[in-house]
Structures are given as C-alpha cells and as structure tokens.
Design a protein around this motif. Structure first.
Motif, PDB file in Angstrom:
ATOM      1  N   GLY A 197      32.287  38.827  30.021  1.00  0.00           N
ATOM      2  CA  GLY A 197      31.551  40.179  30.267  1.00  0.00           C
ATOM      3  C   GLY A 197      32.018  40.955  31.301  1.00  0.00           C
ATOM      4  O   GLY A 197      31.163  41.761  32.080  1.00  0.00           O
ATOM      5  N   ARG A 257      27.199  38.769  37.627  1.00  0.00           N
ATOM      6  CA  ARG A 257      26.496  39.963  37.091  1.00  0.00           C
ATOM      7  C   ARG A 257      25.054  39.837  37.052  1.00  0.00           C
ATOM      8  O   ARG A 257      24.318  40.989  37.257  1.00  0.00           O
ATOM      9  N   THR A 281      29.196  35.341  34.942  1.00  0.00           N
ATOM     10  CA  THR A 281      27.992  35.494  34.805  1.00  0.00           C
ATOM     11  C   THR A 281      26.687  35.633  35.755  1.00  0.00           C
ATOM     12  O   THR A 281      26.067  36.473  35.821  1.00  0.00           O
TER      13      THR A 281
END
Length: 401
Positions: free
Chosen positions: A213, A179, A176
């Motif tokens: 993700g 990103r 995370t």
C-alpha cells in the motif's frame, strides 16, 4: 611536510562561498541533506560512507545529533539569509539507529536556522528492522512527512547474498506500520539483478511492495562496487557477475507490474502513484537545485559550487568542534559542467529535457534518437521511451556529442 590536497580545491576554514554562488540561492529550490554514518552491520554491496560496530573505534550514536546541529550553525553563518527549506532528507547509513527524539531535534534545528517552507517534505531513510510502531509515531510527531524503507527483496536467498538482516516480510510490515503512524508518503527500495535472483523472486518482491500500500517504489539495478564484500566474492568466483540482459528484463518487469498497479514512472528508477508521492528532495537534485549537506562525507551544491565533507566521523566532529568548516574539497562548476549535468539528469525525468538546452548537434542527435525509437518529442521537450530508458546513458552520450 603536509600531505597532498584532497581532490578539488581546498575549502576555506570558515567555509566561505564565492559571492557568485550566493546571489541566486534557492532559485531552483533549497534543501538540506543530513548524513548519518552508522549501521548495525555492513551490507555486502554497500560502499557508502558508513560504519558498523568494530569498523569505527568508539562507535557511538550518542551526541551525534549535537554535532549535526553545530554544523548547521556553521552553515548558517556561511550562507547567511537563505530561502526557506523545501526539502530535508536524512540518509545514511541507517538514520533510525538514532533515537527518534534526536532526529526530531535535527529537523527542529533546521527549522530554527533557515525555516521550513509550508508543506516541506521531510524524509528519513530506515532499515525495516530499525523501526517500530512507536518510533514511527515519534518520527511523524517530530515533523517527518515521508519514510523510505530499504526492502531490496523478499527472496531469502537474495537477502543473504546482499547481507541484509531483516526477514523477507519485515519491510512490508514496516510500511504498514508507517502508514498507520500517519505517514502518507512511504517508499520501498528494491534492488534487482542480484546473482542468484530468479524472475519469480523479483516478481514476488514487486507484488509484495505493491501489496504494502505504499505510494512510491524505487527499483535499482545492482551495481558491484570495488572494495565491497560482494565484489570480492565475485572476484573469487563464488558468485557470477550480474547480467545486463537480466537487468533489462527485470526493469521491464518492474515497469509492467508497477504501471499495472497504478504507479507512474517520473524518473528512470522511480515510480509514484500520484504527483504528491514523488520524492521532491531527489527532484531537487535532478533539476539543478541547491542543497546543503550536513555530516561526514556529505556533499553540497550551492550556486554552482560543489563541496564535500571529510569522511571520517572523528575528523568531522573535531573540525566542527573547532568551529571550522568540515569541507574536504570543492569545485566551482563551469558552464559546460552545469550543462552536462543538466542534460544527464533532466533527460532521466518524465518531464523530459527542453530541446533548447541542446546545441544544434545535440538537437540533431535527439531527432535521430526519436527516429530510433529512443525518444519522444512533444512541446519542445525530449522524453525517453521505455526502450530509451533501458539505454539512457547511451542516449545522453549522443546528445552531448
């Protein structure tokens, strides 16, 4: 008396390559691999050329980037004019034990010497605990476009068996952070089949990776390498040997979970959400491209010549400081060698293996594998089925006769 020569033929002191290796450099792409041999601790399953504190007298990361840049200068003199660099991959070890500024200097040095192609992929591996939001932002600003994080598992017991130091949730958190730092391409590495791992453990790891993700997941079956702490524990009977049947079940679970979440396999052990998310550097390896390996123990391939550097960092640094190639040995691949590797590697890809690469006996074997449900054949290319992926090594052996 001199000691025995390393495996392969000796590398000339200046690293000169045969003219035959230079005339078509980059025809299938050109990349640079940089090896960083430092780790904060040694994982029990690892047999890579890496060194933790206490394993290497004078263990230090300071000055390592300068040695890498010096080897790059030597490489430039050997290779001369080269195509622009399509991919850079900094691996290890734990590259992110180096300061982000040092890693950025290495990328800048590659760009200065050979030039980075427009849109070049620049990857660094990282352990989850070795990065912070600030270091990830610095890496992104320094030219890195992709980060590959060693997650392995979220099960505390599995992490203990593998001697991993990070907490179960740290890898997803680091993904995370990557990103948020501006990395569009983030990979999480998983290992399955560790002694003591349950189906629920692996399902939780898959769910966590998907939930992070990321656009890429690699999943590898645990291999017990001779000489590792894990191998010693298994030999003493402390842990059972990994089961092939369990590994097959885990692979099927990975395929189902990742496909269901929008990932697509493009190599037997690798899945991505989009074509842009695929690791272009590894595709360079799998499709027979050229790459120059920098650092102790790094391997290179240019024009059918493969060579490898001396492993010990002190010996490597000494040779580079003397202006000599750090190459320990090399081999000139025969046409048969290159054919064998082409079949072995390209069959692992979703794009498949063109049947015209095979001899008549190989094409007959491909038809039999298709009849047995191991291959699909479309538009003149053979692609592994799901069952074929579980038996990929056996399929390759049959195609090569």
């Amino acid at each position: 008396m001199p000691g025995p020569l390393p495996d392969g033929e000796p590398v000339p002191p200046d690293g000169a390559l045969p003219d035959s290796a230079l005339h078509a450099v980059g025809a299938r792409g050109f990349g640079v691999y940089v090896h960083v041999p430092f780790c904060s601790s040694r994982c029990g399953y690892c047999d890579f050329n890496t060194y933790a504190p206490g394993e290497l007298p004078g263990w230090r990361t300071e000055g390592y980037a300068d040695t890498v840049l010096a080897e790059l200068e030597l490489a430039a003199r050997t290779l001369g004019t080269a195509p622009a660099v399509d991919t850079v991959f900094v691996g290890g070890g734990t590259p992110t034990l180096l300061p982000a500024d040092d890693l950025a200097r290495i990328v800048a040095g590659i760009d200065k010497i050979w030039g980075l192609a427009p849109g070049a992929e620049v990857t660094t591996e990282a352990n989850p605990e070795s990065v912070t939001p600030a270091s990830l932002r610095a890496l992104r600003a320094g030219g890195f476009t992709r980060v590959s994080l060693g997650m392995q598992s979220v099960a505390p017991g599995v992490l203990r068996v593998l001697d991993r130091r990070h907490s179960p949730g740290r890898a997803a958190q680091a993904a995370t952070e990557a990103r948020e730092a501006g990395f569009d391409h983030v990979n999480l590495d998983l290992i399955y089949g560790t002694p003591g791992e349950t189906a629920d453990d692996f399902a939780a790891s898959l769910a966590t990776a998907i939930g992070a993700g990321v656009d890429h997941v690699s999943a590898y079956s645990l291999i017990v390498e001779d000489g590792t702490r894990l191998a010693a524990r298994i030999r003493r009977g402390e842990l059972p040997y990994p089961s092939d049947d369990v590994a097959a079940d885990r692979y099927l679970a990975a395929e189902a979970a990742l496909t269901g979440a929008g990932f697509t396999w493009y190599e037997v052990s690798n899945w991505a959400t989009t074509p842009a998310g695929r690791c272009r550097h590894n595709l360079l390896y799998w499709t027979g491209g050229d790459w120059w390996g920098i650092g102790p123990g790094a391997h290179s391939h240019v024009g059918g010549v493969r060579w490898w550097n001396v492993k010990h960092p002190a010996a490597y640094a000494h040779r580079v400081a003397e202006g000599q190639s750090p190459g320990a040995g090399r081999e000139v691949l025969t046409a048969e060698d290159r054919h064998t590797e082409d079949v072995m590697l390209r069959l692992r890809l979703r794009g498949g293996l063109p049947l015209d690469v095979l001899d008549p006996a190989g094409r007959t074997a491909a038809e039999k594998a298709r009849a047995d449900g191991l291959l699909e054949i479309h538009d003149g290319a053979a692609t592994l089925t799901l069952r074929g992926r579980l038996l990929a090594d056996a399929v390759v052996r049959d195609l090569l006769g």
